[in-house]
Design a protein around this motif. Sequence first.
Motif, PDB file in Angstrom:
ATOM      1  N   UNK A 165     -23.158 -16.759 -23.405  1.00 15.28           N
ATOM      2  CA  UNK A 165     -22.654 -18.033 -23.934  1.00 15.28           C
ATOM      3  C   UNK A 165     -23.329 -18.362 -25.269  1.00 15.28           C
ATOM      4  N   UNK A 166     -24.632 -18.064 -25.335  1.00 12.94           N
ATOM      5  CA  UNK A 166     -25.375 -18.324 -26.579  1.00 12.94           C
ATOM      6  C   UNK A 166     -24.779 -17.529 -27.731  1.00 12.94           C
ATOM      7  N   UNK A 203     -27.195 -25.077 -13.971  1.00 13.76           N
ATOM      8  CA  UNK A 203     -27.139 -24.249 -15.189  1.00 13.76           C
ATOM      9  C   UNK A 203     -27.548 -25.039 -16.415  1.00 13.76           C
ATOM     10  N   UNK A 204     -27.171 -26.292 -16.461  1.00 12.73           N
ATOM     11  CA  UNK A 204     -27.411 -27.068 -17.673  1.00 12.73           C
ATOM     12  C   UNK A 204     -27.437 -28.553 -17.327  1.00 12.73           C
ATOM     13  N   UNK A 205     -28.628 -29.068 -17.150  1.00  7.26           N
ATOM     14  CA  UNK A 205     -28.743 -30.481 -16.797  1.00  7.26           C
ATOM     15  C   UNK A 205     -29.294 -31.307 -17.951  1.00  7.26           C
ATOM     16  N   UNK A 215     -24.766 -25.188 -25.656  1.00 12.57           N
ATOM     17  CA  UNK A 215     -25.631 -24.388 -24.785  1.00 12.57           C
ATOM     18  C   UNK A 215     -24.846 -23.815 -23.606  1.00 12.57           C
ATOM     19  N   UNK A 216     -23.889 -24.581 -23.127  1.00 17.09           N
ATOM     20  CA  UNK A 216     -23.026 -24.123 -22.044  1.00 17.09           C
ATOM     21  C   UNK A 216     -23.774 -23.835 -20.762  1.00 17.09           C
ATOM     22  N   UNK A 260     -21.901 -29.795 -25.855  1.00 19.82           N
ATOM     23  CA  UNK A 260     -21.497 -29.457 -24.488  1.00 19.82           C
ATOM     24  C   UNK A 260     -20.714 -30.593 -23.843  1.00 19.82           C
ATOM     25  N   UNK A 261     -20.355 -31.553 -24.620  1.00 22.89           N
ATOM     26  CA  UNK A 261     -19.776 -32.772 -24.046  1.00 22.89           C
ATOM     27  C   UNK A 261     -18.256 -32.836 -24.062  1.00 22.89           C
TER      28      UNK A 261
END
Length: 303
Positions: free
Chosen positions: A217-218, A111-113, A210-211, A250-251
């Motif tokens: 989510x946006x 999903x989010x790398x 960004x999630x 996102x951290x």
Amino acid sequence: MKRVFLLVLLVPVLLLSGCITSNVGAPTAVPLNTSGNVAVFTPDQGATPDGVVNTLPGTSESEVTPIPRTPQPTDAPGKGPLAGVVICVDPGHQDTGLTEKEPCAPWGPEANSSVNNTTMKAKATSGTTGISTKKTEYVINLEIGLKLRDALEALGATVVMSRVDNSSRISNRERALMANEAGCVLTFNIHCNGSDNTSVNGVELYVRGVGDNTAEYAQRSKTDLALGQKLLDRIIAATGAKKRSVNKSDNYTGINWRDHTTFIIECGFISNPDEDVRLNTPEYQDKLVSGIVKFVTDDYMNG
Ligand SMILES: [Zn+2]
């Protein structure tokens, strides 16, 4: 005549269901908010203005979902402009870090790398230490957090504290899930900042980024950013501190796992000698709290 009959019917039901105010552990009215949008209490959400679940004739007890609550030193009075609003106050860190790892986010790398949000992170850390006062961050965070709890409860809010002492052993993910389970619509995650540059000072916020890369989510991120700008303005107006910025990220485990609007408030830099001293005075802490409360009553509730 009809009204009298209803009252007669209602009173024993309320008594039997244990819903009269100030009983710790009772089901609490929760304006559930999984979309991240502003959720404002309305009477038709099944709650009384006292913030207690109201079992009306025709509504069976099984339809009322009990919400688990963390132990509260004082119960919410449940009257006032924030009655029925459930808010998490999460004072960051604790006296002992938990080095064991936990997933930083519920979504995976597919999903989010693009950011460092799919890794495992330590369950908890003990934070930074004041350069002048030598006081640890987790102690200051709790002092501010307890003041914030009291101020919100005084306005009728139901406040879920992630911790009420410094020796808790709770992970960042567990704190987030606790808030979700309790039906919180807002979380204030209280922190103090640190920098190698001792001249750096001011208040900054973090909100979700960004999630999982979905449109939903946006939208939540956009909403939270706009609210964050208002919150930061209120805090700056109340404290006179330097205004820094509201950052999407996102951290942070504590943001990623929460299903509602969450702000990490970096209340100031305790690596700055002056700001460290200020952050440790009850007067300044009161100003910080008044700014946050003003945001809730004037911006969030009127949004
Ligand atoms: Zn911190």
